[in-house]
Design a protein around this motif. Structure first.
Motif, PDB file in Angstrom:
ATOM      1  N   MET A 194       0.827  -1.207   0.000  1.00  0.00           N
ATOM      2  CA  MET A 194       0.000   0.000   0.000  1.00  0.00           C
ATOM      3  C   MET A 194       0.865   1.263   0.000  1.00  0.00           C
ATOM      4  N   LEU A 195       1.971   1.231   0.729  1.00  0.00           N
ATOM      5  CA  LEU A 195       2.884   2.377   0.723  1.00  0.00           C
ATOM      6  C   LEU A 195       3.486   2.585  -0.658  1.00  0.00           C
ATOM      7  N   PHE A 196       3.863   1.486  -1.305  1.00  0.00           N
ATOM      8  CA  PHE A 196       4.422   1.565  -2.659  1.00  0.00           C
ATOM      9  C   PHE A 196       3.370   2.072  -3.645  1.00  0.00           C
ATOM     10  N   THR A 197       2.132   1.656  -3.454  1.00  0.00           N
ATOM     11  CA  THR A 197       1.047   2.115  -4.327  1.00  0.00           C
ATOM     12  C   THR A 197       0.871   3.629  -4.217  1.00  0.00           C
ATOM     13  N   ALA A 198       0.984   4.158  -2.999  1.00  0.00           N
ATOM     14  CA  ALA A 198       0.888   5.607  -2.806  1.00  0.00           C
ATOM     15  C   ALA A 198       2.022   6.335  -3.524  1.00  0.00           C
ATOM     16  N   GLU A 199       3.239   5.777  -3.464  1.00  0.00           N
ATOM     17  CA  GLU A 199       4.381   6.390  -4.150  1.00  0.00           C
ATOM     18  C   GLU A 199       4.187   6.367  -5.655  1.00  0.00           C
ATOM     19  N   MET A 200       3.627   5.272  -6.171  1.00  0.00           N
ATOM     20  CA  MET A 200       3.397   5.176  -7.611  1.00  0.00           C
ATOM     21  C   MET A 200       2.317   6.167  -8.057  1.00  0.00           C
ATOM     22  N   PHE A 201       1.272   6.318  -7.266  1.00  0.00           N
ATOM     23  CA  PHE A 201       0.213   7.275  -7.598  1.00  0.00           C
ATOM     24  C   PHE A 201       0.787   8.688  -7.643  1.00  0.00           C
ATOM     25  N   ASP A 202       1.655   9.009  -6.676  1.00  0.00           N
ATOM     26  CA  ASP A 202       2.314  10.318  -6.676  1.00  0.00           C
ATOM     27  C   ASP A 202       3.223  10.476  -7.896  1.00  0.00           C
ATOM     28  N   MET A 203       3.878   9.375  -8.300  1.00  0.00           N
ATOM     29  CA  MET A 203       4.757   9.423  -9.480  1.00  0.00           C
ATOM     30  C   MET A 203       3.962   9.789 -10.730  1.00  0.00           C
ATOM     31  N   LEU A 225      -1.314   3.390   7.540  1.00  0.00           N
ATOM     32  CA  LEU A 225       0.054   3.913   7.614  1.00  0.00           C
ATOM     33  C   LEU A 225       0.363   4.963   6.547  1.00  0.00           C
ATOM     34  N   GLY A 226      -0.671   5.443   5.877  1.00  0.00           N
ATOM     35  CA  GLY A 226      -0.453   6.478   4.874  1.00  0.00           C
ATOM     36  C   GLY A 226      -0.293   5.954   3.465  1.00  0.00           C
ATOM     37  N   GLY A 227      -0.510   4.654   3.273  1.00  0.00           N
ATOM     38  CA  GLY A 227      -0.436   4.088   1.934  1.00  0.00           C
ATOM     39  C   GLY A 227      -1.778   4.176   1.222  1.00  0.00           C
ATOM     40  N   LEU A 228      -1.892   3.458   0.105  1.00  0.00           N
ATOM     41  CA  LEU A 228      -3.123   3.455  -0.680  1.00  0.00           C
ATOM     42  C   LEU A 228      -3.570   2.023  -0.933  1.00  0.00           C
ATOM     43  N   ARG A 229      -4.832   1.748  -0.622  1.00  0.00           N
ATOM     44  CA  ARG A 229      -5.409   0.467  -1.006  1.00  0.00           C
ATOM     45  C   ARG A 229      -5.794   0.508  -2.487  1.00  0.00           C
ATOM     46  N   HIS A 230      -6.420   1.591  -2.872  1.00  0.00           N
ATOM     47  CA  HIS A 230      -6.871   1.754  -4.256  1.00  0.00           C
ATOM     48  C   HIS A 230      -7.074   3.242  -4.515  1.00  0.00           C
ATOM     49  N   ALA A 231      -6.773   3.665  -5.729  1.00  0.00           N
ATOM     50  CA  ALA A 231      -7.027   5.055  -6.115  1.00  0.00           C
ATOM     51  C   ALA A 231      -7.196   5.111  -7.626  1.00  0.00           C
ATOM     52  N   SER A 232      -7.899   6.128  -8.074  1.00  0.00           N
ATOM     53  CA  SER A 232      -8.055   6.339  -9.520  1.00  0.00           C
ATOM     54  C   SER A 232      -8.056   7.835  -9.789  1.00  0.00           C
ATOM     55  N   ALA A 233      -7.681   8.184 -11.028  1.00  0.00           N
ATOM     56  CA  ALA A 233      -7.629   9.590 -11.415  1.00  0.00           C
ATOM     57  C   ALA A 233      -7.915   9.703 -12.905  1.00  0.00           C
ATOM     58  N   SER A 234      -8.526  10.814 -13.276  1.00  0.00           N
ATOM     59  CA  SER A 234      -8.759  11.132 -14.682  1.00  0.00           C
ATOM     60  C   SER A 234      -7.616  12.034 -15.150  1.00  0.00           C
ATOM     61  N   ILE A 235      -6.932  11.632 -16.227  1.00  0.00           N
ATOM     62  CA  ILE A 235      -5.804  12.394 -16.757  1.00  0.00           C
ATOM     63  C   ILE A 235      -6.161  12.860 -18.158  1.00  0.00           C
ATOM     64  N   SER A 236      -6.047  14.162 -18.395  1.00  0.00           N
ATOM     65  CA  SER A 236      -6.401  14.743 -19.691  1.00  0.00           C
ATOM     66  C   SER A 236      -5.266  15.610 -20.195  1.00  0.00           C
ATOM     67  N   ARG A 264      15.413  -7.231   6.581  1.00  0.00           N
ATOM     68  CA  ARG A 264      15.235  -8.146   5.463  1.00  0.00           C
ATOM     69  C   ARG A 264      14.525  -7.453   4.297  1.00  0.00           C
ATOM     70  N   THR A 265      14.943  -7.818   3.079  1.00  0.00           N
ATOM     71  CA  THR A 265      14.310  -7.274   1.873  1.00  0.00           C
ATOM     72  C   THR A 265      13.016  -8.021   1.579  1.00  0.00           C
ATOM     73  N   HIS A 266      11.954  -7.278   1.322  1.00  0.00           N
ATOM     74  CA  HIS A 266      10.661  -7.872   0.990  1.00  0.00           C
ATOM     75  C   HIS A 266      10.317  -7.533  -0.462  1.00  0.00           C
ATOM     76  N   THR A 267       9.508  -8.385  -1.072  1.00  0.00           N
ATOM     77  CA  THR A 267       8.995  -8.139  -2.418  1.00  0.00           C
ATOM     78  C   THR A 267       7.494  -7.890  -2.343  1.00  0.00           C
ATOM     79  N   SER A 268       7.066  -6.764  -2.869  1.00  0.00           N
ATOM     80  CA  SER A 268       5.644  -6.398  -2.875  1.00  0.00           C
ATOM     81  C   SER A 268       5.244  -5.994  -4.285  1.00  0.00           C
ATOM     82  N   THR A 269       3.958  -6.003  -4.534  1.00  0.00           N
ATOM     83  CA  THR A 269       3.483  -5.639  -5.872  1.00  0.00           C
ATOM     84  C   THR A 269       2.311  -4.677  -5.791  1.00  0.00           C
ATOM     85  N   MET A 270       2.078  -4.001  -6.892  1.00  0.00           N
ATOM     86  CA  MET A 270       0.884  -3.182  -7.074  1.00  0.00           C
ATOM     87  C   MET A 270       0.519  -3.237  -8.558  1.00  0.00           C
ATOM     88  N   THR A 271      -0.736  -2.957  -8.835  1.00  0.00           N
ATOM     89  CA  THR A 271      -1.244  -3.065 -10.201  1.00  0.00           C
ATOM     90  C   THR A 271      -1.671  -1.708 -10.731  1.00  0.00           C
TER      91      THR A 271
END
Length: 435
Positions: A194-203, A225-236, A264-271
């Motif tokens: 979820m934290l990584f998802t928030a960083e990607m949304f900001d990117m 913790l300040g992350g994102l479960r899900h978000a969407s945006a309209s980009i024009s 320890r290094t962890h592997t996480s994903t977001m879509t």
């Protein structure tokens, strides 16, 4: 130059050879491309987190235009143009073509005209080169000097004309000029995902700002913790979908989470989902197919939250697709945003159905831009980002996540490889049609 990678795909598959390339500097960062094994000819590549694209032998522009396959295709296109033009010109005295056939030929003449003009300009310049080379052998010094100047002028113009011909040969995708709806969803990895998802949304918000596009948040479901479960945006904005479409898929991060106490290094994903946004004129929805529900907004928002039914949920009954919005205080604005998201989802579904046969019949090196496709890894320990579809690696994760030069460079490379694939497919189809 950009066309150097574009031309490489015109070589036959038997010419594809793994190569090691020395690192290049892009915007002050190191960029590397790694070789991979050549896949089976008819295999569809389902990028599952490992490099799959073969580094191909690069051809010069002259080598490309010396290829028989391209020259035959250009001659075929010009012949088709002349036949259609002749049919349209003599339509008043010729009853062989019906009105519908004439309309189709007029459309084809209009579509092919820019390409034919560029081909003829290129032929003219090449003819001028041959003529000036003969004049360079003349005894008159003044004439030789003029011939040399003319020759240099032609040599400057020819590469641009060749590149223009290639660009006009590559068909545009229907949705390329659309705006888009961006969706990000946390995947495997709990709070770290979820934290990584928030960083990607900001990117991506930074990427929109970098290109001067508008970025309008539709949904924003945050975690504890300040992350994102899900978000969407309209980009024009101009070419927003064309530049963003290759971001769709599964993004993987490898790093030590903030919550990890043992290092320890962890592997996480977001879509990431990138949905082309159609206009209301080009894609309409029957109001009878919709069920619209209103609820009270939840989450942070002060006194307004839980006091008015401003949140909107729209269900498309035939497909079961759902779109929700509670970002605005106005129910009307939330409804407009939810409809925009639903229209994008339905339009994307329509495009996927239309293109599914084509994707199943050919090798898709760039990928299907699908939600389940693992496309990119962000490795913090090695400070690198690797796109597995084109085996491209850039360094400096922090700069990449700003959504500026490095992300733009990677998207440009993906677009170039996509153009290569489309051009190769076009030539292969042309060869198959030939008797």
């Amino acid at each position: 130059m950009a066309y150097r990678r574009l031309v490489s795909l015109l070589s036959r598959r038997r010419e594809w050879v793994p190569q090691f390339e020395t690192p290049q500097r892009v915007h002050g960062k190191t960029v590397c491309k790694h070789p991979t094994q050549h896949p089976a000819r008819n295999q569809r590549l389902l990028h599952t987190g490992r490099p799959v694209m073969t580094t191909m032998k690069l051809l010069s522009m002259d080598e490309l235009f010396a290829k028989r396959s391209l020259q035959e295709h250009l001659k075929k296109v010009e012949k088709e143009y002349n036949e259609c033009l002749q049919a349209v010109t003599y339509s008043a005295t010729d009853d062989e073509c019906s009105e519908d056939e004439l309309k189709e030929k007029r459309t084809k003449v209009s579509l092919l005209a820019p390409l034919i003009q560029s081909i003829r300009e290129l032929d003219k310049k090449q003819q001028e080169i041959r003529e000036t080379e003969m004049l360079l052998k003349d005894d008159d010094a003044a004439l030789r000097e003029l011939a040399e100047l003319e020759r240099e002028s032609c040599l400057r113009d020819i590469p641009d004309l060749k590149q223009k011909v290639l660009e006009l040969l590559i068909p545009e995708e229907e949705a390329d000029m659309s705006d888009l709806v961006l969706e990000v969803t946390a995947g495997v990895g709990g709070q770290e995902a979820m934290l990584f998802t928030a960083e990607m949304f900001d990117m991506y918000e930074g990427f929109a700002r970098y290109h001067g596009w508008s970025f309008d948040v539709l949904e924003h479901m945050s975690s504890d913790l300040g992350g994102l479960r899900h978000a969407s945006a309209s980009i024009s904005g101009p070419q927003s979908y064309k530049k963003m479409k290759f971001e769709a898929g599964v993004h993987r991060v490898q790093r030590v989470p903030k919550t990890e106490k043992q290092g320890r290094t962890h592997t996480s994903t977001m879509t990431v989902a990138v949905l082309p946004q159609p206009t209301e004129i080009s894609f309409t929805i029957n109001p009878k197919d919709l069920r619209i529900e209103t609820t009270r907004a939840s989450g942070a928002g002060g006194q307004h939250v839980n006091t008015t039914d401003s949140a909107v949920r729209i269900v498309h009954l035939p497909t079961g697709l759902v779109a929700e919005c509670q970002q605005e205080r106005s129910q009307l604005k939330n409804r407009e945003k939810a409809m925009k998201a639903l229209r994008a989802k339905l339009y994307s579904m329509k495009l996927e159905e239309e293109s599914s046969k084509r994707y199943n019949q050919r090798k898709v090196q760039i990928g299907t831009k699908g939600r389940s496709e693992k496309i990119r890894t962000y490795n913090y320990a090695q400070d690198r980002i690797t796109d597995h579809r084109i085996s491209m690696t850039v360094h400096d994760v922090r700069s990449f996540l700003l959504g500026e030069d490095l992300l733009n460079e990677m998207n440009s490379s993906l677009q170039e490889f996509s153009n290569q694939e489309a051009l190769m497919e076009l030539l292969e189809e042309g060869n198959q049609v030939e008797p």
